[in-house]
Design a protein around this motif. Sequence first.
Motif, PDB file in Angstrom:
ATOM      1  N   LEU A  25       0.813  -1.353   0.128  1.00  0.00           N
ATOM      2  CA  LEU A  25      -0.086  -0.056   0.091  1.00  0.00           C
ATOM      3  C   LEU A  25       0.788   1.365   0.065  1.00  0.00           C
ATOM      4  O   LEU A  25       0.479   2.202  -0.710  1.00  0.00           O
ATOM      5  CB  LEU A  25      -0.779   0.030   1.108  1.00  0.00           C
ATOM      6  N   ARG A  26       1.982   1.419   0.660  1.00  0.00           N
ATOM      7  CA  ARG A  26       2.941   2.388   0.697  1.00  0.00           C
ATOM      8  C   ARG A  26       3.469   2.654  -0.639  1.00  0.00           C
ATOM      9  O   ARG A  26       3.740   3.647  -1.232  1.00  0.00           O
ATOM     10  CB  ARG A  26       3.813   2.341   1.759  1.00  0.00           C
ATOM     11  N   GLN A  27       3.810   1.702  -1.287  1.00  0.00           N
ATOM     12  CA  GLN A  27       4.404   1.687  -2.717  1.00  0.00           C
ATOM     13  C   GLN A  27       3.461   2.108  -3.534  1.00  0.00           C
ATOM     14  O   GLN A  27       3.494   2.999  -4.399  1.00  0.00           O
ATOM     15  CB  GLN A  27       4.969   0.189  -3.105  1.00  0.00           C
ATOM     16  N   ALA A  28       2.187   1.649  -3.398  1.00  0.00           N
ATOM     17  CA  ALA A  28       0.930   2.299  -4.246  1.00  0.00           C
ATOM     18  C   ALA A  28       0.740   3.663  -4.263  1.00  0.00           C
ATOM     19  O   ALA A  28       0.709   4.542  -5.026  1.00  0.00           O
ATOM     20  CB  ALA A  28      -0.213   1.219  -4.058  1.00  0.00           C
ATOM     21  N   ARG A  29       0.842   4.184  -3.013  1.00  0.00           N
ATOM     22  CA  ARG A  29       0.699   5.404  -2.571  1.00  0.00           C
ATOM     23  C   ARG A  29       1.777   6.339  -3.233  1.00  0.00           C
ATOM     24  O   ARG A  29       1.494   7.540  -3.759  1.00  0.00           O
ATOM     25  CB  ARG A  29       0.554   5.594  -1.221  1.00  0.00           C
ATOM     26  N   ALA A  30       2.825   5.888  -3.172  1.00  0.00           N
ATOM     27  CA  ALA A  30       3.986   6.678  -3.656  1.00  0.00           C
ATOM     28  C   ALA A  30       4.015   6.905  -5.243  1.00  0.00           C
ATOM     29  O   ALA A  30       4.095   7.892  -5.818  1.00  0.00           O
ATOM     30  CB  ALA A  30       5.500   5.712  -3.458  1.00  0.00           C
ATOM     31  N   GLY A  31       3.239   5.820  -5.916  1.00  0.00           N
ATOM     32  CA  GLY A  31       3.259   5.980  -7.270  1.00  0.00           C
ATOM     33  C   GLY A  31       2.061   6.828  -7.577  1.00  0.00           C
ATOM     34  O   GLY A  31       2.159   7.781  -8.600  1.00  0.00           O
ATOM     35  N   ALA A  32       1.108   7.033  -7.044  1.00  0.00           N
ATOM     36  CA  ALA A  32      -0.224   7.877  -7.205  1.00  0.00           C
ATOM     37  C   ALA A  32       0.391   9.305  -6.820  1.00  0.00           C
ATOM     38  O   ALA A  32       0.069  10.196  -7.364  1.00  0.00           O
ATOM     39  CB  ALA A  32      -1.307   7.595  -6.223  1.00  0.00           C
ATOM     40  N   SER A  33       1.313   9.309  -5.792  1.00  0.00           N
ATOM     41  CA  SER A  33       1.485  10.756  -5.399  1.00  0.00           C
ATOM     42  C   SER A  33       2.399  11.218  -6.551  1.00  0.00           C
ATOM     43  O   SER A  33       2.368  12.440  -6.588  1.00  0.00           O
ATOM     44  CB  SER A  33       2.113  10.661  -3.845  1.00  0.00           C
ATOM     45  N   TYR A  34       3.181  10.621  -6.985  1.00  0.00           N
ATOM     46  CA  TYR A  34       4.124  11.111  -8.000  1.00  0.00           C
ATOM     47  C   TYR A  34       3.354  11.624  -9.297  1.00  0.00           C
ATOM     48  O   TYR A  34       3.897  12.530  -9.729  1.00  0.00           O
ATOM     49  CB  TYR A  34       4.991   9.792  -8.625  1.00  0.00           C
ATOM     50  N   VAL A  35       2.415  11.050  -9.396  1.00  0.00           N
ATOM     51  CA  VAL A  35       1.622  11.714 -10.514  1.00  0.00           C
ATOM     52  C   VAL A  35       1.017  12.875 -10.168  1.00  0.00           C
ATOM     53  O   VAL A  35       0.900  14.080 -10.794  1.00  0.00           O
ATOM     54  CB  VAL A  35       0.449  10.652 -11.023  1.00  0.00           C
ATOM     55  N   PHE A  36       0.263  12.904  -9.055  1.00  0.00           N
ATOM     56  CA  PHE A  36      -0.547  14.076  -8.535  1.00  0.00           C
ATOM     57  C   PHE A  36       0.444  15.356  -8.379  1.00  0.00           C
ATOM     58  O   PHE A  36      -0.040  16.421  -8.189  1.00  0.00           O
ATOM     59  CB  PHE A  36      -1.368  13.935  -7.164  1.00  0.00           C
ATOM     60  N   ARG A  37       1.589  15.202  -7.972  1.00  0.00           N
ATOM     61  CA  ARG A  37       2.722  16.111  -7.571  1.00  0.00           C
ATOM     62  C   ARG A  37       3.063  16.971  -9.130  1.00  0.00           C
ATOM     63  O   ARG A  37       3.418  17.847  -8.795  1.00  0.00           O
ATOM     64  CB  ARG A  37       3.559  15.653  -6.992  1.00  0.00           C
ATOM     65  N   ASP A  38       3.023  16.203  -9.937  1.00  0.00           N
ATOM     66  CA  ASP A  38       3.835  16.614 -11.264  1.00  0.00           C
ATOM     67  C   ASP A  38       2.563  17.028 -12.223  1.00  0.00           C
ATOM     68  O   ASP A  38       1.849  16.284 -12.847  1.00  0.00           O
ATOM     69  CB  ASP A  38       4.427  15.477 -11.852  1.00  0.00           C
ATOM     70  N   ARG A  39       2.350  18.338 -12.407  1.00  0.00           N
ATOM     71  CA  ARG A  39       1.614  18.853 -13.228  1.00  0.00           C
ATOM     72  C   ARG A  39       1.412  18.342 -14.749  1.00  0.00           C
ATOM     73  O   ARG A  39       0.343  18.117 -15.276  1.00  0.00           O
ATOM     74  CB  ARG A  39       1.809  20.505 -13.389  1.00  0.00           C
ATOM     75  N   LEU A  40       2.618  18.072 -15.344  1.00  0.00           N
ATOM     76  CA  LEU A  40       2.510  17.729 -16.450  1.00  0.00           C
ATOM     77  C   LEU A  40       2.169  16.021 -16.595  1.00  0.00           C
ATOM     78  O   LEU A  40       1.114  15.813 -17.498  1.00  0.00           O
ATOM     79  CB  LEU A  40       4.042  17.319 -16.932  1.00  0.00           C
ATOM     80  N   LEU A  41       2.252  15.275 -15.679  1.00  0.00           N
ATOM     81  CA  LEU A  41       1.830  13.957 -15.474  1.00  0.00           C
ATOM     82  C   LEU A  41       0.431  13.920 -15.170  1.00  0.00           C
ATOM     83  O   LEU A  41      -0.405  13.364 -15.892  1.00  0.00           O
ATOM     84  CB  LEU A  41       2.776  12.834 -14.653  1.00  0.00           C
ATOM     85  N   LEU A  42       0.005  14.880 -14.199  1.00  0.00           N
ATOM     86  CA  LEU A  42      -1.578  15.251 -14.003  1.00  0.00           C
ATOM     87  C   LEU A  42      -2.229  15.566 -15.172  1.00  0.00           C
ATOM     88  O   LEU A  42      -3.477  14.995 -15.577  1.00  0.00           O
ATOM     89  CB  LEU A  42      -1.454  16.105 -12.924  1.00  0.00           C
ATOM     90  N   GLY A  43      -1.664  16.430 -16.168  1.00  0.00           N
ATOM     91  CA  GLY A  43      -2.362  16.731 -17.345  1.00  0.00           C
ATOM     92  C   GLY A  43      -2.505  15.618 -18.343  1.00  0.00           C
ATOM     93  O   GLY A  43      -3.575  15.457 -18.775  1.00  0.00           O
ATOM     94  N   LEU A  44      -1.377  14.839 -18.096  1.00  0.00           N
ATOM     95  CA  LEU A  44      -1.530  13.756 -19.293  1.00  0.00           C
ATOM     96  C   LEU A  44      -2.590  12.805 -18.638  1.00  0.00           C
ATOM     97  O   LEU A  44      -2.996  11.967 -19.718  1.00  0.00           O
ATOM     98  CB  LEU A  44      -0.010  13.098 -19.405  1.00  0.00           C
ATOM     99  N   ALA A  45      -2.785  12.537 -17.546  1.00  0.00           N
ATOM    100  CA  ALA A  45      -3.803  11.616 -16.697  1.00  0.00           C
ATOM    101  C   ALA A  45      -5.054  12.355 -17.206  1.00  0.00           C
ATOM    102  O   ALA A  45      -6.038  11.386 -17.202  1.00  0.00           O
ATOM    103  CB  ALA A  45      -3.207  11.333 -15.373  1.00  0.00           C
ATOM    104  N   LEU A  46      -5.405  13.512 -16.713  1.00  0.00           N
ATOM    105  CA  LEU A  46      -6.635  13.937 -16.812  1.00  0.00           C
ATOM    106  C   LEU A  46      -7.282  14.020 -18.287  1.00  0.00           C
ATOM    107  O   LEU A  46      -8.558  13.542 -18.360  1.00  0.00           O
ATOM    108  CB  LEU A  46      -6.659  15.586 -16.377  1.00  0.00           C
TER     109      LEU A  46
END
Length: 430
Positions: A206-227
């Motif tokens: 679960l900690r590793q899963a949260r780390a991956g999700a956090s990496y996406v949400f903290r990066d605006r470029l990756l978040l834009g690509l995901a949205l």
Amino acid sequence: MTSDVGRLPTGFGRLWAAQTVSSLGDGVSHAALPLLALTLTRDPLALAVVTAAGTLPWLLFGVVGGALVDRWDRRRTMWVMDAARAASLAIPAAAAAFDVLSIPLLAVVAFLLGLGGLFFDTAATAYLPDLLGRDPALLERANSRLRGAQTAMSGFAGPPAGSALLALGRAVPLLADAVSFALSALLVRSLPAVPRPVPQVRESLLRQARAGASYVFRDRLLLGLALRPAVGNIAFLAVATVLALFAHDRLGIGTFGFGLLLTAEATGGLLGAGIASFLGRRLGTGIALTCTAAAEGLAILGLAAAPNPYVAGLALAVCGAGMGATMVLGPSLRQAIVPAHLMGRVASTSRMLAMCAAPFGALLGGWLASTYDVRTPLYTAAGLLLTMTAVTSTMTTNHRVEAALRRSADRRSSVEDSHPARVTDAVISA
């Protein structure tokens, strides 16, 4: 940044062949399943339940699935999941043969196929940059070929074949898709092994899963690509849920004509995948992604207003072109900039956002069609797509893209200074 774009490793050819075979089966079922469901019910909400069931695994297991893929052997994960999906399709095929097929059974099988797809797609997304050494030019070229093969098989060859096979019997297209998964599993099993990323400090799943999700949400470029695919899936599933009904009731299209309508979308998708690299070089990846998203929204608007099948086919072709280019440029950029040890989790988080949005789109499309009119989901989808384009345009600018690629290149250089043997050196000779 330079690279030898003409040199793809031998293993990529087998991956390409596996996806081509599997995509042909997907195209068969893509046309056959909506028509098969229509033989059981005319209720838009019931059709939406089947569509939504296939996306539920991403809602339940998406982030955790990415963390598991980062722990597991990615090649083994791919072929085991393909084999499991082949076995799953035997269930509705047998039910169809004995005339006991039902909407609930189709929903259960859709869930199982979606679960297998979760692990396969995440593992494949993480495997490709390992195979190609995270070279941006190679990734773009490889994704263009993969997307082109997927579009050609699932769009051109598959839908007409699915419609024709359905005429031979309700179990026939399901068996064809099962065979395609089995062949794909055999090809994937023959792929070369690639060095796995050095594991980080051992943490809970679960900690590793949260780390991956956090990496996406903290990066605006990756978040834009995901949205973009997240909002896009709400729109596209709203359309897909009622498209067979729209084509039959409003455009007067029969079974074979529906397959041809899907082929028109695939024609555009093949063109979009082919010109994606050109658009990225000419406009910059950020601007190109904004333009393709806008094209999708305007195309769905044209589909909603289409007075005849020819205009509808043209609108779907334009939409397919936008989607084809987006599905080359977006994933290639993500694979080039995300660190290897996070690739599975970042890919699954991004895909989870998209797939979790899909059930809402499917149910929204069914509800709007039942409450108002079969065109209403299409107009709503167009509005969502155009709004999403405006919101995310500032998150995926050319400046952000270029900065992210520079950081990734610096990170790879520092790793290579410590470990001179590159991943591509190992697999090209395999």
